[in-house]
Design a protein around this motif. Structure first.
Motif, PDB file in Angstrom:
ATOM      1  N   PRO A   1       0.854  -1.195   0.000  1.00  0.00           N
ATOM      2  CA  PRO A   1       0.000   0.000   0.000  1.00  0.00           C
ATOM      3  C   PRO A   1       0.885   1.239   0.000  1.00  0.00           C
ATOM      4  O   PRO A   1       1.894   1.281   0.698  1.00  0.00           O
ATOM      5  N   ALA A   2       0.545   2.231  -0.783  1.00  0.00           N
ATOM      6  CA  ALA A   2       1.390   3.427  -0.919  1.00  0.00           C
ATOM      7  C   ALA A   2       1.153   4.402   0.219  1.00  0.00           C
ATOM      8  O   ALA A   2       0.729   5.537   0.033  1.00  0.00           O
TER       9      ALA A   2
ATOM     10  N   ASN B   1      -0.797  -1.263   6.702  1.00  0.00           N
ATOM     11  CA  ASN B   1      -1.104   0.072   6.192  1.00  0.00           C
ATOM     12  C   ASN B   1      -2.208   0.078   5.138  1.00  0.00           C
ATOM     13  O   ASN B   1      -2.372   1.053   4.401  1.00  0.00           O
ATOM     14  N   THR B   2      -2.976  -1.015   5.066  1.00  0.00           N
ATOM     15  CA  THR B   2      -4.148  -1.028   4.188  1.00  0.00           C
ATOM     16  C   THR B   2      -5.368  -0.557   4.977  1.00  0.00           C
ATOM     17  O   THR B   2      -5.463  -0.789   6.184  1.00  0.00           O
ATOM     18  N   THR B   3      -6.292   0.061   4.281  1.00  0.00           N
ATOM     19  CA  THR B   3      -7.580   0.412   4.890  1.00  0.00           C
ATOM     20  C   THR B   3      -8.524  -0.784   4.718  1.00  0.00           C
ATOM     21  O   THR B   3      -8.188  -1.767   4.040  1.00  0.00           O
TER      22      THR B   3
ATOM     23  N   ILE C   1       1.813   0.900  12.307  1.00  0.00           N
ATOM     24  CA  ILE C   1       0.777   1.401  11.389  1.00  0.00           C
ATOM     25  C   ILE C   1       1.031   2.875  11.079  1.00  0.00           C
ATOM     26  O   ILE C   1       1.179   3.696  11.977  1.00  0.00           O
ATOM     27  N   ASP C   2       1.084   3.202   9.771  1.00  0.00           N
ATOM     28  CA  ASP C   2       1.344   4.579   9.341  1.00  0.00           C
ATOM     29  C   ASP C   2       0.098   5.246   8.767  1.00  0.00           C
ATOM     30  O   ASP C   2       0.192   6.271   8.094  1.00  0.00           O
ATOM     31  N   LEU C   3      -1.063   4.653   9.016  1.00  0.00           N
ATOM     32  CA  LEU C   3      -2.322   5.223   8.510  1.00  0.00           C
ATOM     33  C   LEU C   3      -2.712   6.461   9.325  1.00  0.00           C
ATOM     34  O   LEU C   3      -2.257   6.630  10.460  1.00  0.00           O
ATOM     35  N   PRO C   4      -3.560   7.332   8.729  1.00  0.00           N
ATOM     36  CA  PRO C   4      -4.045   8.496   9.496  1.00  0.00           C
ATOM     37  C   PRO C   4      -4.777   8.031  10.760  1.00  0.00           C
ATOM     38  O   PRO C   4      -5.319   6.924  10.814  1.00  0.00           O
TER      39      PRO C   4
ATOM     40  N   ARG D   1      -7.417   7.276  13.603  1.00  0.00           N
ATOM     41  CA  ARG D   1      -8.805   6.808  13.577  1.00  0.00           C
ATOM     42  C   ARG D   1      -9.150   6.046  12.298  1.00  0.00           C
ATOM     43  O   ARG D   1     -10.314   5.816  12.007  1.00  0.00           O
ATOM     44  N   THR D   2      -8.126   5.679  11.506  1.00  0.00           N
ATOM     45  CA  THR D   2      -8.369   4.811  10.346  1.00  0.00           C
ATOM     46  C   THR D   2      -8.065   3.381  10.764  1.00  0.00           C
ATOM     47  O   THR D   2      -6.975   3.089  11.255  1.00  0.00           O
ATOM     48  N   ILE D   3      -9.035   2.496  10.610  1.00  0.00           N
ATOM     49  CA  ILE D   3      -8.861   1.107  11.021  1.00  0.00           C
ATOM     50  C   ILE D   3      -7.947   0.384  10.045  1.00  0.00           C
ATOM     51  O   ILE D   3      -8.112   0.490   8.822  1.00  0.00           O
ATOM     52  N   SER D   4      -6.979  -0.352  10.573  1.00  0.00           N
ATOM     53  CA  SER D   4      -6.070  -1.128   9.726  1.00  0.00           C
ATOM     54  C   SER D   4      -6.808  -2.314   9.115  1.00  0.00           C
ATOM     55  O   SER D   4      -7.423  -3.114   9.831  1.00  0.00           O
ATOM     56  N   GLY D   5      -6.733  -2.419   7.803  1.00  0.00           N
ATOM     57  CA  GLY D   5      -7.372  -3.531   7.109  1.00  0.00           C
ATOM     58  C   GLY D   5      -6.790  -4.874   7.510  1.00  0.00           C
ATOM     59  O   GLY D   5      -7.484  -5.891   7.491  1.00  0.00           O
ATOM     60  N   LEU D   6      -5.517  -4.868   7.900  1.00  0.00           N
ATOM     61  CA  LEU D   6      -4.866  -6.114   8.321  1.00  0.00           C
ATOM     62  C   LEU D   6      -5.445  -6.601   9.640  1.00  0.00           C
ATOM     63  O   LEU D   6      -5.802  -7.778   9.785  1.00  0.00           O
TER      64      LEU D   6
END
Length: 317
Positions: free
Chosen positions: A163-164, A236-238, A264-267, A269-274
């Motif tokens: 994921p980018a 890092n996937t949604t 996890i490098d997501l914004p 409150r974004t749930i990790s898809g993993l």
């Protein structure tokens, strides 16, 4: 004071003890109340009977492991000495075999118990999640299994994707065209492949599509069949990205998803898809989940200490 004498049979003492007796010195740190002396082909230990009994058991486990794999190092010793039983570190004979002969004759094989469990899981399941911190060999072992499947003609192509989402870096600020922008980001995948496939052959594979390395967004709308597909950095996937990826699976496909839920490098409150996928897919037949930990780290020994140090402060939060 009680004495225990262990004699090495059909094992070269020099290899078992390690250079300058490094393996024996490590053993001493795990049994500080015992006096341990290694001479010739014998190991003598002095101390309380209960401790000697435990030491004898662990030595038998180490000798059995060495006889099987002809290898003993810090990682192996730590794994054996901290496991409750041989079931915690022993796996099937086949999982310890060479996965692929790499560039320059390099023998690439699973080096720890959990890496061998990963090999077993991929053999048994079409979809496998490999979960663990940096340096545990998730991606490297996975790429080796993909190259093995390609060489055996079990699949027609290898597809590697991420994921980018990067740690504090935006792809838009990198110079050059799309390929040049993505290359640094995909570097760990290239590095693993370069160990296993000669340069010219790898270039040909990339040009003709036998090996494809692309960001996750490029998977949308595709059906991935006759392929060994690795999704790296899956944490890092949604939700939407993970669902999209998992539903790309076509006929005769192997999917391996790697990730470290602790990075996890997501914004916010974004749930990790993993994390979500692990919860909802854990009981589905044909889906394997393998957890690796800091005992599987085979980088510099300082990496283990760094992971442990961060874990100690994160557990306090």
């Amino acid at each position: 004071m009680n004495e225990l004498i262990i004699e090495l049979e059909e094992i070269t003492p020099k290899e078992f003890f390690g250079a300058q007796n490094v393996n024996i010195e490590l053993l001493k740190t795990y049994f500080p109340k015992l006096k341990i002396v290694a001479r010739g082909n014998k190991i003598k230990a002095y101390g309380d009977e209960d401790l000697l009994e435990e030491f004898d058991t662990r030595m038998m486990m180490l000798m059995k492991h060495f006889a099987k794999y002809n290898k003993l190092d810090e990682n192996v010793i730590e794994r054996v000495l901290t496991s409750a039983s041989s079931e915690d570190y022993a796996t099937s004979d086949k999982s310890g075999e060479v996965i692929v002969h790499g560039v320059g004759g390099k023998l690439i094989k699973a080096q720890t118990a959990n890496q061998r469990k990963l090999v077993d899981a991929v053999k048994k399941n079409d979809m496998v999640f490999a979960i663990g911190p940096a340096g545990t060999g998730k991606t490297y072992t996975g790429v080796a299994l993909a190259v093995q499947a390609l060489k055996r003609k079990e699949v027609k192509r290898i597809i590697l994707t991420r994921p980018a989402v990067e740690a504090g870096e935006n792809l838009g600020f990198l110079p050059g065209d799309l390929k040049e922008k993505l290359d640094p980001y995909m570097q760990p995948l290239y590095d693993a492949l370069r160990d296993m496939i000669p340069h010219e052959k790898l270039e040909t594979f990339i040009e003709n599509g036998t090996v494809q390395i692309a960001p996750l967004a490029f998977m949308r709308g595709r059906t991935l069949d006759n392929a060994f597909v690795i999704l790296d950095e899956g944490q890092n996937t949604t939700h939407a990205q993970m669902k999209m990826f998992l539903t790309r699976m076509g006929k005769n496909a192997k999917f391996l998803l790697t990730g470290d839920p602790g990075q996890i490098d997501l914004p916010r409150r974004t749930i990790s898809g993993l994390k979500e996928a692990l919860l909802i897919l854990k009981n589905i037949e044909g889906v394997g989940i393998v957890f690796l930990d800091d005992k599987d780290v085979i980088r510099h020994k300082l990496v283990k200490k760094v992971i442990a140090a961060y874990k100690s402060i994160e557990n306090r939060d």
